[in-house]
Write an enzyme that holds these catalytic residues in place. Structure first.
Site, PDB file in Angstrom:
ATOM      1  N   ARG A   1      -0.570 -15.553 -21.758  1.00 21.89           N
ATOM      2  CA  ARG A   1      -0.137 -15.459 -20.590  1.00 21.89           C
ATOM      3  C   ARG A   1      -0.311 -14.447 -19.522  1.00 21.89           C
ATOM      4  O   ARG A   1       0.276 -14.376 -18.468  1.00 21.89           O
ATOM      5  CB  ARG A   1       1.887 -15.244 -20.658  1.00 21.89           C
ATOM      6  CG  ARG A   1       2.600 -16.425 -22.374  1.00 21.89           C
ATOM      7  CD  ARG A   1       3.706 -15.079 -22.345  1.00 21.89           C
ATOM      8  NE  ARG A   1       3.263 -14.338 -22.784  1.00 21.89           N
ATOM      9  CZ  ARG A   1       4.337 -13.448 -23.986  1.00 21.89           C
ATOM     10  NH1 ARG A   1       5.226 -13.667 -23.093  1.00 21.89           N
ATOM     11  NH2 ARG A   1       4.190 -12.655 -24.377  1.00 21.89           N
TER      12      ARG A   1
ATOM     13  N   GLU B   1       2.606  -0.026 -19.042  1.00 24.09           N
ATOM     14  CA  GLU B   1       3.331   0.489 -18.775  1.00 24.09           C
ATOM     15  C   GLU B   1       2.469   1.761 -18.510  1.00 24.09           C
ATOM     16  O   GLU B   1       1.067   2.285 -18.655  1.00 24.09           O
ATOM     17  CB  GLU B   1       3.709   1.468 -19.819  1.00 24.09           C
ATOM     18  CG  GLU B   1       4.542   2.392 -19.360  1.00 24.09           C
ATOM     19  CD  GLU B   1       5.272   2.900 -20.620  1.00 24.09           C
ATOM     20  OE1 GLU B   1       5.055   4.599 -20.980  1.00 24.09           O
ATOM     21  OE2 GLU B   1       6.646   2.864 -20.976  1.00 24.09           O
TER      22      GLU B   1
ATOM     23  N   ASP C   1       6.321   5.894  -3.656  1.00 22.69           N
ATOM     24  CA  ASP C   1       5.665   5.328  -4.379  1.00 22.69           C
ATOM     25  C   ASP C   1       5.206   4.280  -2.573  1.00 22.69           C
ATOM     26  O   ASP C   1       5.895   3.859  -1.605  1.00 22.69           O
ATOM     27  CB  ASP C   1       6.433   4.244  -4.615  1.00 22.69           C
ATOM     28  CG  ASP C   1       6.461   4.255  -6.633  1.00 22.69           C
ATOM     29  OD1 ASP C   1       5.670   5.844  -6.836  1.00 22.69           O
ATOM     30  OD2 ASP C   1       7.013   3.591  -7.403  1.00 22.69           O
ATOM     31  N   ASN C   2       3.980   3.868  -2.504  1.00 24.22           N
ATOM     32  CA  ASN C   2       3.271   3.519  -1.543  1.00 24.22           C
ATOM     33  C   ASN C   2       2.956   2.704  -2.484  1.00 24.22           C
ATOM     34  O   ASN C   2       2.095   2.566  -3.399  1.00 24.22           O
ATOM     35  CB  ASN C   2       2.337   4.509  -0.655  1.00 24.22           C
ATOM     36  CG  ASN C   2       3.098   5.093  -0.130  1.00 24.22           C
ATOM     37  OD1 ASN C   2       4.370   5.510   0.005  1.00 24.22           O
ATOM     38  ND2 ASN C   2       2.054   6.550  -0.110  1.00 24.22           N
TER      39      ASN C   2
ATOM     40  N   HIS D   1      -7.577  10.955   3.418  1.00 23.16           N
ATOM     41  CA  HIS D   1      -6.552  11.803   3.859  1.00 23.16           C
ATOM     42  C   HIS D   1      -5.948  12.936   3.230  1.00 23.16           C
ATOM     43  O   HIS D   1      -6.298  12.604   2.028  1.00 23.16           O
ATOM     44  CB  HIS D   1      -5.820  11.234   4.210  1.00 23.16           C
ATOM     45  CG  HIS D   1      -6.096   9.850   4.766  1.00 23.16           C
ATOM     46  ND1 HIS D   1      -5.218   8.295   5.260  1.00 23.16           N
ATOM     47  CD2 HIS D   1      -6.385  10.185   5.898  1.00 23.16           C
ATOM     48  CE1 HIS D   1      -5.914   7.790   5.806  1.00 23.16           C
ATOM     49  NE2 HIS D   1      -7.359   8.611   6.506  1.00 23.16           N
TER      50      HIS D   1
ATOM     51  N   LYS E   1      -1.224  12.239  -6.274  1.00 25.14           N
ATOM     52  CA  LYS E   1      -1.305  11.099  -6.222  1.00 25.14           C
ATOM     53  C   LYS E   1      -1.491  10.697  -7.564  1.00 25.14           C
ATOM     54  O   LYS E   1      -2.715  11.045  -8.163  1.00 25.14           O
ATOM     55  CB  LYS E   1      -1.539  10.001  -5.134  1.00 25.14           C
ATOM     56  CG  LYS E   1      -1.674  11.011  -3.438  1.00 25.14           C
ATOM     57  CD  LYS E   1      -2.904  10.389  -2.816  1.00 25.14           C
ATOM     58  CE  LYS E   1      -2.158  11.383  -1.537  1.00 25.14           C
ATOM     59  NZ  LYS E   1      -2.647  10.515  -0.042  1.00 25.14           N
TER      60      LYS E   1
ATOM     61  N   HIS F   1      -7.726  12.037  -0.669  1.00 29.96           N
ATOM     62  CA  HIS F   1      -8.180  10.947  -0.634  1.00 29.96           C
ATOM     63  C   HIS F   1      -8.785   9.634  -0.031  1.00 29.96           C
ATOM     64  O   HIS F   1      -8.561  10.076   0.886  1.00 29.96           O
ATOM     65  CB  HIS F   1      -6.824  10.835  -1.337  1.00 29.96           C
ATOM     66  CG  HIS F   1      -6.729   9.130  -1.869  1.00 29.96           C
ATOM     67  ND1 HIS F   1      -6.177   8.348  -2.255  1.00 29.96           N
ATOM     68  CD2 HIS F   1      -7.226   8.475  -3.544  1.00 29.96           C
ATOM     69  CE1 HIS F   1      -6.660   6.869  -2.582  1.00 29.96           C
ATOM     70  NE2 HIS F   1      -7.047   7.371  -3.103  1.00 29.96           N
TER      71      HIS F   1
ATOM     72  N   TYR G   1      -0.134   3.186  -5.067  1.00 33.82           N
ATOM     73  CA  TYR G   1       0.548   4.355  -5.662  1.00 33.82           C
ATOM     74  C   TYR G   1       1.158   5.585  -5.120  1.00 33.82           C
ATOM     75  O   TYR G   1       2.188   5.221  -4.609  1.00 33.82           O
ATOM     76  CB  TYR G   1      -1.132   5.509  -4.884  1.00 33.82           C
ATOM     77  CG  TYR G   1      -1.054   5.232  -3.179  1.00 33.82           C
ATOM     78  CD1 TYR G   1      -0.578   6.227  -2.208  1.00 33.82           C
ATOM     79  CD2 TYR G   1      -1.353   4.414  -2.223  1.00 33.82           C
ATOM     80  CE1 TYR G   1      -0.650   6.625  -1.332  1.00 33.82           C
ATOM     81  CE2 TYR G   1      -0.823   4.355  -1.051  1.00 33.82           C
ATOM     82  CZ  TYR G   1      -0.438   5.727  -0.687  1.00 33.82           C
ATOM     83  OH  TYR G   1      -0.818   6.195   0.571  1.00 33.82           O
TER      84      TYR G   1
ATOM     85  N   GLU H   1      -0.267  16.441   8.220  1.00 35.36           N
ATOM     86  CA  GLU H   1      -1.288  15.325   7.785  1.00 35.36           C
ATOM     87  C   GLU H   1      -3.239  16.210   8.435  1.00 35.36           C
ATOM     88  O   GLU H   1      -3.213  16.968   9.039  1.00 35.36           O
ATOM     89  CB  GLU H   1      -1.411  13.826   8.861  1.00 35.36           C
ATOM     90  CG  GLU H   1      -0.809  12.626   7.911  1.00 35.36           C
ATOM     91  CD  GLU H   1      -0.557  11.983   9.065  1.00 35.36           C
ATOM     92  OE1 GLU H   1      -1.582  11.824  10.536  1.00 35.36           O
ATOM     93  OE2 GLU H   1      -0.930  10.612   8.741  1.00 35.36           O
TER      94      GLU H   1
ATOM     95  N   LYS I   1      -8.888   6.572  14.013  1.00 37.64           N
ATOM     96  CA  LYS I   1      -8.921   8.102  13.524  1.00 37.64           C
ATOM     97  C   LYS I   1      -9.698   8.479  12.307  1.00 37.64           C
ATOM     98  O   LYS I   1      -9.644   9.814  12.238  1.00 37.64           O
ATOM     99  CB  LYS I   1      -7.092   7.909  12.640  1.00 37.64           C
ATOM    100  CG  LYS I   1      -6.644   9.216  12.373  1.00 37.64           C
ATOM    101  CD  LYS I   1      -5.405   9.233  12.508  1.00 37.64           C
ATOM    102  CE  LYS I   1      -4.235   9.901  11.014  1.00 37.64           C
ATOM    103  NZ  LYS I   1      -3.039   9.726  10.683  1.00 37.64           N
ATOM    104  N   ASP I   2      -9.937   7.716  11.477  1.00 37.03           N
ATOM    105  CA  ASP I   2     -10.944   7.829  10.287  1.00 37.03           C
ATOM    106  C   ASP I   2     -12.096   8.439  10.746  1.00 37.03           C
ATOM    107  O   ASP I   2     -12.252   8.821  10.004  1.00 37.03           O
ATOM    108  CB  ASP I   2     -10.525   7.249   8.934  1.00 37.03           C
ATOM    109  CG  ASP I   2      -9.209   6.997   8.200  1.00 37.03           C
ATOM    110  OD1 ASP I   2      -8.474   8.445   8.578  1.00 37.03           O
ATOM    111  OD2 ASP I   2      -8.949   5.910   7.512  1.00 37.03           O
TER     112      ASP I   2
END
Length: 183
Positions: A23, A28, A47-48, A62, A72, A119, A132, A143, A168-169
């Site tokens: 299946r 976990e 959580d994102n 970042h 993270k 990251h 993450y 930031e 921005k980056d």
């Protein structure tokens, strides 16, 4: 779960056990108790979930400055990414060094990135999803960013294609232009 020590102090790869059959599989992906049994006691508050539609989408380097710095726990839920962390801790023997790993829905590898690191990730296939956990809430006033192609860091990206990147980056400062807030 298997915890793999990397060349950067405090940065770990985590390989959750997978149980599979015809299946699919079950894994976990996080248990505070299991992590604590491995000496990792980071508490996560947020959580994102990020979707990058295009291949070669580049997001980051970042970080969040104290008092809102974040650890993270990153994994790729769908697709494949090259995930990178850069040590920004002043006084660290690995300051300015990077570590990268290919993470995918197939290999299930996760990266535990401690506070004091920047990251970033690059998508290797279209429609990659990154999930993450963060140890603190998003705080826009805290930031920070470092340029993705900083020659002093020298990240070896797995693709030479022009990245899909935010303004921005693209215009983030180089490491030598920032004063690291991390000790």
């Amino acid at each position: 779960m298997e915890v793999i020590v990397t060349k950067l102090s405090g940065l770990f790869l985590i390989k959750p056990k997978r149980f599979g059959d015809h299946r699919g599989f079950f894994a976990e992906t996080y248990s505070f108790r299991s992590y604590k049994n491995h000496g990792i006691d980071t508490e996560f508050l947020q959580d994102n979930h990020s979707l990058s539609v295009h291949i070669n989408t580049l997001r980051g380097l970042h970080f969040q400055k104290p008092p809102n710095s974040q650890a993270k726990l990153v994994r790729c839920g769908k697709g494949s990414i090259f995930d990178v962390a850069v040590d920004l801790r002043k006084g660290s023997s690995t300051f300015g060094q990077w570590f990268g790993e290919i993470m995918s829905e197939k290999n299930g590898i996760q990266m535990l990135i401690p506070e004091g690191f920047a990251h970033r990730f690059l998508t290797l296939v279209p429609n990659s999803e990154i999930v993450y956990k963060c140890s603190d809430y998003y705080a826009p006033e805290s930031e920070g960013a470092v340029r993705w192609n900083d020659p002093d860091i020298g990240i070896e990206w797995p693709s030479n294609a022009t990245p899909v990147i935010s303004d921005k980056d693209q215009n983030a400062p180089f490491l030598k232009e920032i004063i690291s807030p991390f000790k």
